[in-house]
Design an enzyme around this catalytic site. Structure first.
Site, PDB file in Angstrom:
ATOM      1  CD  GLU A  61      44.923 -43.267   4.941  1.00 60.10           C
ATOM      2  OE1 GLU A  61      43.977 -43.854   4.387  1.00 60.10           O
ATOM      3  OE2 GLU A  61      45.183 -43.364   6.140  1.00 60.10           O
ATOM      4  CB  SER A  62      47.400 -36.765   2.648  1.00 59.80           C
ATOM      5  OG  SER A  62      46.579 -36.633   3.785  1.00 59.80           O
TER       6      SER A  62
END
Length: 139
Positions: A61-62
């Site tokens: 997700e980062s």
């Protein structure tokens, strides 16, 4: 933005965040992809001594969210993740894992990212799909 500016920006925006806590580092950017790496140490292990799936998803997700941030007009818009799904295919207990985010769909409002998590030998560890949404900033 140049590649160097993007990588410098990533260091600034990761300060005092989960990315800093997990030692996630953005290492390469291209015209349509972004790559980050994360060390696999006991800090990101599950009790059985292998990489925790949650840490893998946090890495994915980062890198996907930051890719949206980099490739979109963030002066006018902000980005949020709205859905993520992951399949964990192989375990790893040490070294580094690498996350490469590439577009599957680049819409004005939603973006769909394919994120491949691999080890140093390019073995596929996890495959992740992330949907982000781009919303206008309030003036």
């Amino acid at each position: 933005m140049t590649k160097e500016e993007i990588l410098t920006l990533s260091k600034k925006v990761c300060k005092n965040t989960l990315m800093e806590t997990l030692d996630i580092e953005f290492i390469e950017v291209g015209e349509d992809y972004l790559i980050a790496k994360m060390p696999v140490t006991p800090r990101v292990h599950q009790p059985e001594g292998v990489l925790h799936g949650g840490a893998t998803v946090a890495l994915a997700e980062s890198v996907g969210s930051f890719a949206s941030y980099v490739f979109l007009d963030t002066d006018e818009f902000f980005v949020r993740g709205i859905e993520i799904s992951a399949n964990h295919l192989k375990s790893v207990s040490e070294g580094f894992v690498y996350a490469k985010a590439t577009y599957l769909h680049k819409g004005r409002t939603t973006q769909l990212w394919n994120i491949r998590i691999t080890d140093a030998e390019e073995n596929l560890i996890s495959i992740v799909k992330l949907t982000t949404i781009t919303l206008p900033k309030k003036k």
